[in-house]
Design a protein around this motif. Structure first.
Motif, PDB file in Angstrom:
ATOM      1  N   ILE A 218     -65.832  12.773 -12.083  1.00 46.34           N
ATOM      2  CA  ILE A 218     -67.113  12.830 -12.748  1.00 46.34           C
ATOM      3  C   ILE A 218     -66.615  12.253 -14.238  1.00 46.34           C
ATOM      4  O   ILE A 218     -65.698  12.585 -14.680  1.00 46.34           O
ATOM      5  N   PHE A 219     -67.437  11.238 -14.239  1.00 46.29           N
ATOM      6  CA  PHE A 219     -67.355  10.567 -15.757  1.00 46.29           C
ATOM      7  C   PHE A 219     -68.438  10.974 -16.500  1.00 46.29           C
ATOM      8  O   PHE A 219     -69.772  10.652 -16.276  1.00 46.29           O
ATOM      9  N   ILE A 220     -68.332  11.510 -17.641  1.00 43.78           N
ATOM     10  CA  ILE A 220     -69.360  11.746 -18.633  1.00 43.78           C
ATOM     11  C   ILE A 220     -69.058  10.894 -19.843  1.00 43.78           C
ATOM     12  O   ILE A 220     -68.147  10.944 -20.348  1.00 43.78           O
ATOM     13  N   ASP A 221     -70.406  10.190 -20.071  1.00 44.54           N
ATOM     14  CA  ASP A 221     -69.964   9.216 -21.111  1.00 44.54           C
ATOM     15  C   ASP A 221     -70.114   9.762 -22.517  1.00 44.54           C
ATOM     16  O   ASP A 221     -70.883   9.185 -23.403  1.00 44.54           O
ATOM     17  N   TRP A 222     -69.208  10.567 -22.767  1.00 48.48           N
ATOM     18  CA  TRP A 222     -69.193  11.161 -24.089  1.00 48.48           C
ATOM     19  C   TRP A 222     -67.872  11.445 -24.541  1.00 48.48           C
ATOM     20  O   TRP A 222     -66.992  12.398 -23.892  1.00 48.48           O
ATOM     21  N   LEU A 223     -67.282  10.623 -25.500  1.00 41.60           N
ATOM     22  CA  LEU A 223     -65.737  10.889 -26.072  1.00 41.60           C
ATOM     23  C   LEU A 223     -64.901  10.793 -24.820  1.00 41.60           C
ATOM     24  O   LEU A 223     -63.994  11.445 -24.975  1.00 41.60           O
ATOM     25  N   ASP A 224     -65.070   9.904 -23.971  1.00 46.26           N
ATOM     26  CA  ASP A 224     -64.200   9.464 -22.803  1.00 46.26           C
ATOM     27  C   ASP A 224     -63.891  10.535 -22.139  1.00 46.26           C
ATOM     28  O   ASP A 224     -62.695  11.015 -21.850  1.00 46.26           O
ATOM     29  N   SER A 225     -64.733  11.319 -21.646  1.00 52.90           N
ATOM     30  CA  SER A 225     -64.584  12.664 -20.644  1.00 52.90           C
ATOM     31  C   SER A 225     -64.695  12.383 -19.305  1.00 52.90           C
ATOM     32  O   SER A 225     -65.666  11.716 -18.721  1.00 52.90           O
ATOM     33  N   HIS A 226     -63.486  12.362 -18.767  1.00 58.67           N
ATOM     34  CA  HIS A 226     -63.347  12.377 -17.274  1.00 58.67           C
ATOM     35  C   HIS A 226     -62.868  13.658 -16.554  1.00 58.67           C
ATOM     36  O   HIS A 226     -62.050  14.560 -17.131  1.00 58.67           O
ATOM     37  N   ARG A 227     -63.484  14.158 -15.459  1.00 57.25           N
ATOM     38  CA  ARG A 227     -63.018  15.479 -14.521  1.00 57.25           C
ATOM     39  C   ARG A 227     -62.755  14.904 -13.225  1.00 57.25           C
ATOM     40  O   ARG A 227     -63.332  13.891 -12.934  1.00 57.25           O
ATOM     41  N   THR A 228     -62.046  15.617 -12.492  1.00 57.99           N
ATOM     42  CA  THR A 228     -61.614  15.335 -10.954  1.00 57.99           C
ATOM     43  C   THR A 228     -61.686  16.907 -10.488  1.00 57.99           C
ATOM     44  O   THR A 228     -61.082  17.802 -10.871  1.00 57.99           O
ATOM     45  N   ILE A 229     -62.405  16.863  -9.401  1.00 58.08           N
ATOM     46  CA  ILE A 229     -62.482  18.258  -8.534  1.00 58.08           C
ATOM     47  C   ILE A 229     -61.999  17.769  -7.296  1.00 58.08           C
ATOM     48  O   ILE A 229     -62.333  16.831  -6.486  1.00 58.08           O
ATOM     49  N   TRP A 230     -60.809  18.295  -6.914  1.00 59.60           N
ATOM     50  CA  TRP A 230     -60.067  18.273  -5.625  1.00 59.60           C
ATOM     51  C   TRP A 230     -60.619  18.851  -4.493  1.00 59.60           C
ATOM     52  O   TRP A 230     -60.998  20.095  -4.649  1.00 59.60           O
ATOM     53  N   THR A 231     -60.890  18.129  -3.568  1.00 57.20           N
ATOM     54  CA  THR A 231     -61.435  18.672  -2.197  1.00 57.20           C
ATOM     55  C   THR A 231     -60.459  18.514  -0.872  1.00 57.20           C
ATOM     56  O   THR A 231     -61.086  18.783   0.056  1.00 57.20           O
ATOM     57  N   ASP A 232     -59.209  18.625  -1.292  1.00 55.55           N
ATOM     58  CA  ASP A 232     -58.078  18.476  -0.259  1.00 55.55           C
ATOM     59  C   ASP A 232     -57.548  20.011   0.061  1.00 55.55           C
ATOM     60  O   ASP A 232     -56.425  19.967   0.564  1.00 55.55           O
ATOM     61  N   ASN A 233     -58.065  20.789  -0.282  1.00 51.22           N
ATOM     62  CA  ASN A 233     -57.438  22.357  -0.004  1.00 51.22           C
ATOM     63  C   ASN A 233     -56.162  22.762  -0.990  1.00 51.22           C
ATOM     64  O   ASN A 233     -55.397  23.393  -0.636  1.00 51.22           O
ATOM     65  N   ARG A 234     -56.074  21.925  -2.037  1.00 51.60           N
ATOM     66  CA  ARG A 234     -54.785  22.250  -2.793  1.00 51.60           C
ATOM     67  C   ARG A 234     -55.025  23.428  -3.614  1.00 51.60           C
ATOM     68  O   ARG A 234     -56.196  23.769  -3.969  1.00 51.60           O
ATOM     69  N   SER A 235     -53.943  24.023  -4.365  1.00 49.27           N
ATOM     70  CA  SER A 235     -54.054  25.019  -5.134  1.00 49.27           C
ATOM     71  C   SER A 235     -54.154  24.923  -6.416  1.00 49.27           C
ATOM     72  O   SER A 235     -53.513  23.749  -6.900  1.00 49.27           O
ATOM     73  N   HIS A 236     -54.307  25.589  -7.129  1.00 46.61           N
ATOM     74  CA  HIS A 236     -54.320  25.369  -8.776  1.00 46.61           C
ATOM     75  C   HIS A 236     -52.974  25.639  -9.197  1.00 46.61           C
ATOM     76  O   HIS A 236     -52.138  26.428  -8.695  1.00 46.61           O
ATOM     77  N   PRO A 237     -52.527  24.685 -10.209  1.00 50.65           N
ATOM     78  CA  PRO A 237     -51.134  24.810 -10.565  1.00 50.65           C
ATOM     79  C   PRO A 237     -51.039  26.068 -11.596  1.00 50.65           C
ATOM     80  O   PRO A 237     -51.757  26.773 -11.956  1.00 50.65           O
TER      81      PRO A 237
END
Length: 341
Positions: A218-237
């Motif tokens: 997800i790229f939000i065109d406000w102050l260089d905002s990028h998000r990634t949502i992982w969908t490969d069943n990994r766990s949170h660090p």
């Protein structure tokens, strides 16, 4: 003193920044409603001598003539490139040497030299919007889609709506103290620090969602905002922290369900006045409307440091394949411009 039973000030400051104003008091070193006389409107013509198309502001210098024929320059401050772009203002729309007419609000300190721009008209009569309060010149798409993948745009109603929700969120004593502490400070957005989720998704800028095999970007065109949502069943660090958190999710049909945690402290993690801590957690849903023309972003937010209870949110974005991103990174020099006005 800010009333402790209300966060209305959050709405005021957020609106000021997105209008193309820096939203703190003059004593804190940024533009506000005090800096410009919003009750007065000026209308003038001239020739463009300088043009800066950047985030978080666009600037236009215009040469004008006094009655006696002598020349002087007025600088027009407009909204962010990423904000006025979706309204119909493209980077190549103006050039040095263009003859233009500008409508706006004068600076209280230097009314002839600095203007908050609202509307601009070129010699051929074409119109360009100069901030989020301006009328849009964009031809809105009526196209529908069957996927959340694509370009989305949050209209003003969504932006104001989430701010109205936030003002009623229940705050801890630490949250209340933080709001009061931030009242006379300049916004961290001048340092290219964006609002945090969920309000970030309500900014009236292009939001691009890209579905990949193991993740959703997800790229939000406000102050260089990028998000990634992982969908490969990994766990949170367990320990690593990130500005936009760490997100995992899965699809249920066309709907993306996500959980986000591992956020760093953000001084404006929930709103212009309200921080979020490393205890922040989000349960999020990205769902298409039945007609395929809207993305409904909703969920639950928790943060035991600043919120007494979990809170719900809901934001609507419009399917907008006709919108392009600004391709302009946040420029701190522009963010600090006129700091001492």
């Amino acid at each position: 003193m800010i009333p402790k039973n209300s966060l209305c000030v959050i709405i005021i400051r957020s609106i000021f920044f997105i209008l193309g104003l820096f939203e703190a008091e003059l004593v804190s070193g940024h533009h506000s409603s005090i800096a410009f006389d919003l009750e007065k409107s000026v209308n003038f013509e001239g020739i463009i001598t300088k043009y800066i198309f950047k985030n978080p502001h666009v600037y236009i210098n215009i040469e004008r003539k006094n009655i006696d024929g002598t020349k002087f320059e007025t600088e027009v401050e407009a909204g962010a490139a990423s904000v006025i772009g979706p309204l119909g203002f493209e980077k190549n729309a103006l050039h040095v040497g263009d003859s233009v007419r500008v409508v706006g609000n004068p600076s209280r300190k230097n009314p002839e030299r600095l203007i908050l721009g609202k509307e601009l008209y070129k010699k051929d009569g074409s119109y360009l919007p100069l901030n989020i309060s301006s009328k849009s010149d964009r031809k809105k798409s009526e196209a529908s889609t069957n996927t959340i993948d694509g370009t989305w745009f949050a209209p003003k109603a969504s932006f104001f709506g989430i701010l109205a929700e936030i003002k009623n969120w229940p705050l801890t004593e630490q949250g209340l103290s933080y709001v009061e502490e931030m009242y006379n400070k300049p916004t961290p957005q001048k340092d290219c620090i964006p609002l945090g989720e969920p309000a970030l998704l309500a900014y009236p800028v292009a939001t691009i969602i890209t579905i990949k095999e193991d993740r959703v970007e997800i790229f939000i065109d406000w102050l260089d905002s990028h998000r990634t949502i992982w969908t490969d069943n990994r766990s949170h660090p367990k320990e690593d922290l990130f500005q936009h958190g760490y997100s995992t999710g899965h699809f249920e049909g066309n709907t993306l369900i996500a959980k986000s945690s591992n956020f760093t402290f953000n001084p404006i993690g929930f709103s212009t006045f309200l921080a979020s801590s490393d205890r922040k957690q989000l349960s999020e849903k990205f769902e298409l409307s039945p007609d395929g023309k809207k993305l409904i972003y909703s969920g639950i937010a928790k943060d035991e440091i600043y919120l007494t209870n979990e809170v719900s949110f809901s934001i609507e974005l419009e399917h907008s394949p006709e919108i392009s991103v600004s391709n302009e990174p946040c420029d701190r020099e522009i963010g600090y411009r006129f700091l001492d006005d």
